[in-house]
Motif scaffolding. Structure first.
Motif, PDB file in Angstrom:
ATOM      1  N   TYR A   5      55.986  16.141  26.468  1.00  0.00           N
ATOM      2  CA  TYR A   5      56.927  15.165  25.902  1.00  0.00           C
ATOM      3  C   TYR A   5      56.835  13.798  26.564  1.00  0.00           C
ATOM      4  CZ  TYR A   5      59.732  15.717  30.089  1.00  0.00           C
ATOM      5  OH  TYR A   5      60.154  15.704  31.383  1.00  0.00           O
ATOM      6  N   LEU A   6      56.040  13.667  27.610  1.00  0.00           N
ATOM      7  CA  LEU A   6      55.989  12.414  28.358  1.00  0.00           C
ATOM      8  C   LEU A   6      55.307  11.315  27.553  1.00  0.00           C
ATOM      9  CD1 LEU A   6      54.982  13.724  31.887  1.00  0.00           C
ATOM     10  CD2 LEU A   6      57.249  13.057  31.098  1.00  0.00           C
ATOM     11  N   PRO A   7      55.850  10.096  27.619  1.00  0.00           N
ATOM     12  CA  PRO A   7      55.188   8.973  26.948  1.00  0.00           C
ATOM     13  C   PRO A   7      53.769   8.801  27.498  1.00  0.00           C
ATOM     14  CG  PRO A   7      57.386   8.358  27.676  1.00  0.00           C
ATOM     15  CD  PRO A   7      57.082   9.700  28.280  1.00  0.00           C
ATOM     16  N   SER A   8      52.871   8.356  26.657  1.00  0.00           N
ATOM     17  CA  SER A   8      51.471   8.243  27.070  1.00  0.00           C
ATOM     18  C   SER A   8      51.292   7.288  28.243  1.00  0.00           C
ATOM     19  CB  SER A   8      50.596   7.827  25.890  1.00  0.00           C
ATOM     20  OG  SER A   8      50.979   6.558  25.408  1.00  0.00           O
ATOM     21  N   VAL A   9      52.072   6.216  28.292  1.00  0.00           N
ATOM     22  CA  VAL A   9      51.930   5.270  29.403  1.00  0.00           C
ATOM     23  C   VAL A   9      52.278   5.944  30.739  1.00  0.00           C
ATOM     24  CG1 VAL A   9      54.256   4.274  29.227  1.00  0.00           C
ATOM     25  CG2 VAL A   9      52.381   2.911  30.167  1.00  0.00           C
ATOM     26  N   TYR A  10      53.255   6.832  30.728  1.00  0.00           N
ATOM     27  CA  TYR A  10      53.611   7.548  31.953  1.00  0.00           C
ATOM     28  C   TYR A  10      52.557   8.590  32.298  1.00  0.00           C
ATOM     29  CZ  TYR A  10      56.248  10.055  35.487  1.00  0.00           C
ATOM     30  OH  TYR A  10      56.623  10.647  36.663  1.00  0.00           O
ATOM     31  N   ASP A  15      47.898  10.215  35.726  1.00  0.00           N
ATOM     32  CA  ASP A  15      46.468  10.482  35.831  1.00  0.00           C
ATOM     33  C   ASP A  15      45.754   9.487  36.749  1.00  0.00           C
ATOM     34  OD1 ASP A  15      46.846  12.581  34.049  1.00  0.00           O
ATOM     35  OD2 ASP A  15      46.139  11.441  32.308  1.00  0.00           O
ATOM     36  N   ARG A  16      46.146   8.235  36.687  1.00  0.00           N
ATOM     37  CA  ARG A  16      45.459   7.190  37.452  1.00  0.00           C
ATOM     38  C   ARG A  16      45.929   7.088  38.904  1.00  0.00           C
ATOM     39  NH1 ARG A  16      45.878   2.850  32.665  1.00  0.00           N
ATOM     40  NH2 ARG A  16      44.099   3.586  31.470  1.00  0.00           N
ATOM     41  N   PHE A  17      47.195   7.379  39.128  1.00  0.00           N
ATOM     42  CA  PHE A  17      47.776   7.182  40.463  1.00  0.00           C
ATOM     43  C   PHE A  17      48.529   8.419  40.933  1.00  0.00           C
ATOM     44  CE2 PHE A  17      47.841   3.125  38.107  1.00  0.00           C
ATOM     45  CZ  PHE A  17      46.926   2.403  38.864  1.00  0.00           C
ATOM     46  N   PRO A  18      47.863   9.548  41.027  1.00  0.00           N
ATOM     47  CA  PRO A  18      48.571  10.790  41.371  1.00  0.00           C
ATOM     48  C   PRO A  18      49.268  10.731  42.722  1.00  0.00           C
ATOM     49  CG  PRO A  18      46.192  11.111  41.502  1.00  0.00           C
ATOM     50  CD  PRO A  18      46.426   9.758  40.883  1.00  0.00           C
ATOM     51  N   GLU A  19      48.678  10.038  43.695  1.00  0.00           N
ATOM     52  CA  GLU A  19      49.296   9.977  45.018  1.00  0.00           C
ATOM     53  C   GLU A  19      50.576   9.139  44.990  1.00  0.00           C
ATOM     54  OE1 GLU A  19      46.727   6.483  44.500  1.00  0.00           O
ATOM     55  OE2 GLU A  19      46.362   8.598  44.147  1.00  0.00           O
ATOM     56  N   VAL A  20      50.611   8.097  44.183  1.00  0.00           N
ATOM     57  CA  VAL A  20      51.820   7.283  44.039  1.00  0.00           C
ATOM     58  C   VAL A  20      52.895   8.094  43.324  1.00  0.00           C
ATOM     59  CG1 VAL A  20      52.803   5.167  43.077  1.00  0.00           C
ATOM     60  CG2 VAL A  20      50.499   5.136  44.065  1.00  0.00           C
ATOM     61  N   ALA A  21      52.488   8.801  42.270  1.00  0.00           N
ATOM     62  CA  ALA A  21      53.436   9.641  41.533  1.00  0.00           C
ATOM     63  C   ALA A  21      54.029  10.715  42.437  1.00  0.00           C
ATOM     64  CB  ALA A  21      52.748  10.275  40.328  1.00  0.00           C
TER      65      ALA A  21
END
Length: 106
Positions: A5-10, A15-21
């Motif tokens: 259900y997550l918006p594609s931008v999120y 995917d791009r910044f897993p460590e930040v997430a």
């Protein structure tokens, strides 16, 4: 937790910044564990902050999560209505629109 259900931008952010997430998720958990509110109330507070900040993405996310955690659509709408006298009519109306879009999404 499923991410369907997550918006594609999120999803792209994850995917791009897993460590930040991961760091942000850890901070969110630490704050959640520190506050005295039950999860439902905590989510409605987060929704109120998002409405006041006019943060559309955060409003939408917190509406989805509030409904999943058992808040009624009337309770969610009441948060936005409370913004009329605190944040202004345009802010409240915008939030109500975002709420309705989330509530009526398939």
């Amino acid at each position: 937790m499923t991410t369907d259900y997550l918006p594609s931008v999120y999803q792209q952010f994850l995917d791009r910044f897993p460590e930040v997430a991961e760091a942000q998720g850890n901070l969110a958990r630490t704050i959640r564990e520190r506050n005295p509110f039950d999860e439902r109330t905590d989510r409605l507070i987060k929704l109120a902050v998002a409405v006041g900040a006019e943060a559309e993405g955060a409003v939408r996310s917190n509406v989805r999560k509030a409904l999943q955690q058992g808040s009624s659509i009337d309770e969610v709408r009441a948060v936005a209505l409370a913004a009329v006298t605190t944040c202004g009519f345009p802010t409240a109306v915008a939030a109500l629109g975002w709420i309705e879009e989330v509530a009526t999404a398939p």
